[in-house]
Each structure stands twice: as structure tokens, then as C-alpha cells.
Design a protein around this motif. Structure first.
Motif, PDB file in Angstrom:
ATOM      1  N   VAL A 101      29.530  33.063  12.015  1.00 45.59           N
ATOM      2  CA  VAL A 101      30.715  32.864  12.849  1.00 45.59           C
ATOM      3  C   VAL A 101      31.764  33.837  12.322  1.00 45.59           C
ATOM      4  CG1 VAL A 101      32.477  31.236  13.630  1.00 45.59           C
ATOM      5  CG2 VAL A 101      30.153  30.422  13.169  1.00 45.59           C
ATOM      6  N   GLY A 102      31.923  34.966  13.012  1.00 50.52           N
ATOM      7  CA  GLY A 102      32.826  36.001  12.518  1.00 50.52           C
ATOM      8  C   GLY A 102      32.290  36.568  11.209  1.00 50.52           C
ATOM      9  N   ARG A 103      33.093  36.489  10.161  1.00 54.03           N
ATOM     10  CA  ARG A 103      32.676  36.995   8.851  1.00 54.03           C
ATOM     11  C   ARG A 103      32.063  35.909   7.983  1.00 54.03           C
ATOM     12  NH1 ARG A 103      37.368  40.341   6.258  1.00 54.03           N
ATOM     13  NH2 ARG A 103      35.660  40.825   4.853  1.00 54.03           N
ATOM     14  N   SER A 104      31.994  34.690   8.488  1.00 56.33           N
ATOM     15  CA  SER A 104      31.484  33.557   7.712  1.00 56.33           C
ATOM     16  C   SER A 104      30.080  33.184   8.156  1.00 56.33           C
ATOM     17  CB  SER A 104      32.378  32.330   7.903  1.00 56.33           C
ATOM     18  OG  SER A 104      33.684  32.587   7.460  1.00 56.33           O
ATOM     19  N   VAL A 105      29.340  32.588   7.219  1.00 53.05           N
ATOM     20  CA  VAL A 105      28.030  32.025   7.522  1.00 53.05           C
ATOM     21  C   VAL A 105      28.132  30.534   7.275  1.00 53.05           C
ATOM     22  CG1 VAL A 105      25.593  31.963   6.923  1.00 53.05           C
ATOM     23  CG2 VAL A 105      26.809  34.139   6.897  1.00 53.05           C
ATOM     24  N   ARG A 106      27.814  29.762   8.309  1.00 56.31           N
ATOM     25  CA  ARG A 106      27.883  28.306   8.207  1.00 56.31           C
ATOM     26  C   ARG A 106      26.473  27.746   8.112  1.00 56.31           C
ATOM     27  NH1 ARG A 106      32.260  26.735   8.125  1.00 56.31           N
ATOM     28  NH2 ARG A 106      33.882  25.879   9.327  1.00 56.31           N
ATOM     29  N   TYR A 107      26.321  26.786   7.198  1.00 52.17           N
ATOM     30  CA  TYR A 107      25.029  26.128   6.981  1.00 52.17           C
ATOM     31  C   TYR A 107      25.098  24.712   7.521  1.00 52.17           C
ATOM     32  CZ  TYR A 107      23.838  29.928   3.817  1.00 52.17           C
ATOM     33  OH  TYR A 107      23.551  31.152   3.284  1.00 52.17           O
ATOM     34  N   GLU A 108      23.982  24.270   8.116  1.00 48.93           N
ATOM     35  CA  GLU A 108      23.889  22.870   8.530  1.00 48.93           C
ATOM     36  C   GLU A 108      22.448  22.399   8.413  1.00 48.93           C
ATOM     37  OE1 GLU A 108      24.702  21.763  12.721  1.00 48.93           O
ATOM     38  OE2 GLU A 108      24.601  23.922  13.094  1.00 48.93           O
ATOM     39  N   GLN A 109      22.302  21.093   8.370  1.00 45.73           N
ATOM     40  CA  GLN A 109      20.989  20.486   8.210  1.00 45.73           C
ATOM     41  C   GLN A 109      20.119  20.736   9.433  1.00 45.73           C
ATOM     42  OE1 GLN A 109      21.351  16.295   7.696  1.00 45.73           O
ATOM     43  NE2 GLN A 109      22.255  16.431   5.666  1.00 45.73           N
ATOM     44  N   THR A 110      18.819  20.848   9.198  1.00 45.36           N
ATOM     45  CA  THR A 110      17.849  20.880  10.285  1.00 45.36           C
ATOM     46  C   THR A 110      17.390  19.446  10.536  1.00 45.36           C
ATOM     47  OG1 THR A 110      15.947  21.105   8.821  1.00 45.36           O
ATOM     48  CG2 THR A 110      17.019  23.155   9.553  1.00 45.36           C
ATOM     49  N   PRO A 111      16.656  19.222  11.601  1.00 46.96           N
ATOM     50  CA  PRO A 111      16.101  17.879  11.821  1.00 46.96           C
ATOM     51  C   PRO A 111      15.210  17.417  10.658  1.00 46.96           C
ATOM     52  CG  PRO A 111      15.997  19.143  13.851  1.00 46.96           C
ATOM     53  CD  PRO A 111      16.442  20.085  12.772  1.00 46.96           C
ATOM     54  N   HIS A 112      14.532  18.370  10.000  1.00 49.90           N
ATOM     55  CA  HIS A 112      13.702  17.998   8.842  1.00 49.90           C
ATOM     56  C   HIS A 112      14.559  17.386   7.732  1.00 49.90           C
ATOM     57  CE1 HIS A 112      10.162  19.863  10.502  1.00 49.90           C
ATOM     58  NE2 HIS A 112      10.770  21.030  10.600  1.00 49.90           N
ATOM     59  N   ALA A 113      15.709  17.984   7.480  1.00 51.00           N
ATOM     60  CA  ALA A 113      16.597  17.452   6.441  1.00 51.00           C
ATOM     61  C   ALA A 113      17.120  16.088   6.841  1.00 51.00           C
ATOM     62  CB  ALA A 113      17.758  18.414   6.200  1.00 51.00           C
ATOM     63  N   ALA A 114      17.474  15.943   8.116  1.00 49.08           N
ATOM     64  CA  ALA A 114      17.991  14.653   8.588  1.00 49.08           C
ATOM     65  C   ALA A 114      16.935  13.564   8.417  1.00 49.08           C
ATOM     66  CB  ALA A 114      18.424  14.763  10.044  1.00 49.08           C
ATOM     67  N   VAL A 115      15.668  13.897   8.711  1.00 49.18           N
ATOM     68  CA  VAL A 115      14.585  12.920   8.539  1.00 49.18           C
ATOM     69  C   VAL A 115      14.415  12.590   7.063  1.00 49.18           C
ATOM     70  CG1 VAL A 115      12.088  12.602   8.709  1.00 49.18           C
ATOM     71  CG2 VAL A 115      13.359  13.534  10.643  1.00 49.18           C
ATOM     72  N   LEU A 116      14.447  13.616   6.206  1.00 49.23           N
ATOM     73  CA  LEU A 116      14.306  13.408   4.759  1.00 49.23           C
ATOM     74  C   LEU A 116      15.405  12.489   4.240  1.00 49.23           C
ATOM     75  CD1 LEU A 116      12.752  14.350   2.171  1.00 49.23           C
ATOM     76  CD2 LEU A 116      14.499  16.119   1.961  1.00 49.23           C
ATOM     77  N   LEU A 117      16.638  12.720   4.652  1.00 46.26           N
ATOM     78  CA  LEU A 117      17.751  11.884   4.200  1.00 46.26           C
ATOM     79  C   LEU A 117      17.697  10.497   4.827  1.00 46.26           C
ATOM     80  CD1 LEU A 117      20.630  14.501   4.241  1.00 46.26           C
ATOM     81  CD2 LEU A 117      19.398  13.609   2.256  1.00 46.26           C
ATOM     82  N   ASP A 118      17.254  10.405   6.089  1.00 46.27           N
ATOM     83  CA  ASP A 118      17.148   9.109   6.753  1.00 46.27           C
ATOM     84  C   ASP A 118      16.106   8.222   6.095  1.00 46.27           C
ATOM     85  OD1 ASP A 118      17.975   7.307   8.829  1.00 46.27           O
ATOM     86  OD2 ASP A 118      16.003   7.635   9.733  1.00 46.27           O
ATOM     87  N   VAL A 119      15.016   8.813   5.593  1.00 46.35           N
ATOM     88  CA  VAL A 119      13.991   8.040   4.886  1.00 46.35           C
ATOM     89  C   VAL A 119      14.614   7.352   3.686  1.00 46.35           C
ATOM     90  CG1 VAL A 119      11.928   8.264   3.441  1.00 46.35           C
ATOM     91  CG2 VAL A 119      12.008   9.362   5.667  1.00 46.35           C
ATOM     92  N   ASP A 120      15.462   8.047   2.951  1.00 44.47           N
ATOM     93  CA  ASP A 120      16.122   7.452   1.785  1.00 44.47           C
ATOM     94  C   ASP A 120      17.095   6.351   2.199  1.00 44.47           C
ATOM     95  OD1 ASP A 120      14.784   8.872  -0.066  1.00 44.47           O
ATOM     96  OD2 ASP A 120      16.316  10.422  -0.257  1.00 44.47           O
ATOM     97  N   ARG A 121      17.795   6.548   3.328  1.00 43.20           N
ATOM     98  CA  ARG A 121      18.739   5.519   3.768  1.00 43.20           C
ATOM     99  C   ARG A 121      18.033   4.210   4.097  1.00 43.20           C
ATOM    100  NH1 ARG A 121      20.704   9.448   7.344  1.00 43.20           N
ATOM    101  NH2 ARG A 121      22.177  10.685   6.207  1.00 43.20           N
ATOM    102  N   ARG A 122      16.816   4.315   4.630  1.00 42.06           N
ATOM    103  CA  ARG A 122      16.078   3.120   4.989  1.00 42.06           C
ATOM    104  C   ARG A 122      15.361   2.499   3.797  1.00 42.06           C
ATOM    105  NH1 ARG A 122      12.169   5.098   9.116  1.00 42.06           N
ATOM    106  NH2 ARG A 122      12.702   7.104   8.275  1.00 42.06           N
ATOM    107  N   GLY A 123      15.380   3.204   2.651  1.00 43.59           N
ATOM    108  CA  GLY A 123      14.757   2.656   1.443  1.00 43.59           C
ATOM    109  C   GLY A 123      13.264   2.851   1.395  1.00 43.59           C
ATOM    110  N   SER A 124      12.753   3.777   2.190  1.00 47.92           N
ATOM    111  CA  SER A 124      11.314   4.026   2.194  1.00 47.92           C
ATOM    112  C   SER A 124      11.017   5.320   1.468  1.00 47.92           C
ATOM    113  CB  SER A 124      10.832   4.149   3.645  1.00 47.92           C
ATOM    114  OG  SER A 124       9.508   4.591   3.684  1.00 47.92           O
ATOM    115  N   SER A 125       9.855   5.407   0.870  1.00 45.51           N
ATOM    116  CA  SER A 125       9.462   6.643   0.213  1.00 45.51           C
ATOM    117  C   SER A 125       8.296   7.292   0.926  1.00 45.51           C
ATOM    118  CB  SER A 125       9.117   6.391  -1.254  1.00 45.51           C
ATOM    119  OG  SER A 125       8.056   5.462  -1.324  1.00 45.51           O
ATOM    120  N   ASN A 126       7.927   6.809   2.112  1.00 40.41           N
ATOM    121  CA  ASN A 126       6.815   7.376   2.882  1.00 40.41           C
ATOM    122  C   ASN A 126       7.325   8.412   3.857  1.00 40.41           C
ATOM    123  OD1 ASN A 126       4.996   5.730   1.592  1.00 40.41           O
ATOM    124  ND2 ASN A 126       5.232   4.088   3.096  1.00 40.41           N
TER     125      ASN A 126
END
Length: 167
Positions: free
Chosen positions: A142-167
């Protein structure tokens, strides 16, 4: 120190530093004992994230006191590891887990993440590069900056932890 004592002060410097039975314990992977010294120089350092213990092992006319350098930023002031990243920090490392979890609500630049987590831009860039190559982040210029954001894979990885599952 007046309220809680020396043990509390030393233990608050970093999680790897403890005071037990009149001995300073540093969990740094090496073992040793400094004898004959009743003093210690405490030195805050803005250049590291881990404590360093320095001793003068060379005989000299003037004995130098042992010195402990520790991060200038109190460990308790560091941004807390979000609960949704606690399990991931074992998999991808605490720093990467923090950065990844911080990108859950909005894209950020390396500078923004560096300020929020008190890390150098180079350190943030290194970790974001690894997360990007792993498919957990996207980057957008974006202009001179580079912005980083999560992919759906990251969201799934973090959501697994929120639900307390390790599968």
C-alpha cells in the motif's frame, strides 16, 4: 525492593532469573558457580531479549565484579502472549505466535508490529518472512508500506487453539 525484597526484584527481571536460598539462578544452559564475590552489577540493556552473565575469568591486579545484563524493558511489560497463541508458541515459537495472533483483527506493517511488540524492524521482518513462506500470512503493498495479514490457514490454526483442541 523495600516492599517485596531482593528475590522479587531479581525474579521480575526475566523468567530465567530466580533467587533461591541466597543464590542467583540463571537458567541459561550452562552451569557454574561464582565464589568469593558478594556483589553483583545489574545492568539493564536495550540490546537483548535475554539476560547475559559476565564474569572476569582472567587473573588481574584488580578483581572485577560479576555483571548481569538483562532486558531494559521489564519482562512483565512485554505484550502478553494471547491465549489463542499459547499452544502455537510451542509449534512456531513465542515471537511468531505473538505476531501471528496480533494480525487477527487488522493488517499491520513491520514498523507497527515492531512498536507493539518492542522488537526491531529487522526481527519482525525475519519472523514475518517465515510465516509468509509457511502460508500463514499474505502481504499487500500500500504505497510505500507492506501490510501483513493472516491467511485462512492461520485463522484455522488460531481457532483450533481457541476451541481447546489440538487436532
Amino acid at each position: 525492593m523495600a516492599r517485596n525484597g531482593l528475590a522479587e526484584v531479581l525474579s521480575g527481571l526475566h523468567p530465567t532469573i530466580t533467587w533461591d536460598n541466597g543464590c542467583l539462578d540463571l537458567m541459561i544452559g550452562l552451569q557454574g558457580r561464582v565464589s568469593g564475590s558478594t556483589s553483583l552489577v545489574l545492568s539493564p540493556s536495550p540490546f537483548g531479549h535475554r539476560p547475559r552473565f559476565v564474569i572476569d575469568s582472567m587473573p588481574a591486579p584488580v578483581h572485577r565484579q560479576p555483571m548481569l545484563t538483562y532486558p531494559a524493558l521489564a519482562w512483565s511489560d512485554r505484550p502478553a502472549l494471547p491465549s489463542d497463541a499459547r499452544a502455537n508458541h510451542e509449534l512456531i515459537g513465542a515471537t511468531r505466535a505473538r505476531l501471528l495472533a496480533d494480525l487477527h483483527d487488522s493488517p499491520r506493517t513491520t514498523g507497527e508490529l515492531g512498536e507493539r511488540h518492542r522488537l526491531s524492524i529487522g526481527t519482525v521482518s525475519y519472523h514475518l518472512g517465515i510465516l509468509h513462506r509457511a502460508g500463514l500470512l499474505t502481504r499487500t503493498r500500500v504505497g510505500r508500506s507492506v501490510r501483513y495479514e493472516q491467511t485462512p490457514h492461520a485463522a484455522v490454526l488460531l481457532d483450533v487453539d481457541r476451541r481447546g483442541s489440538s487436532n
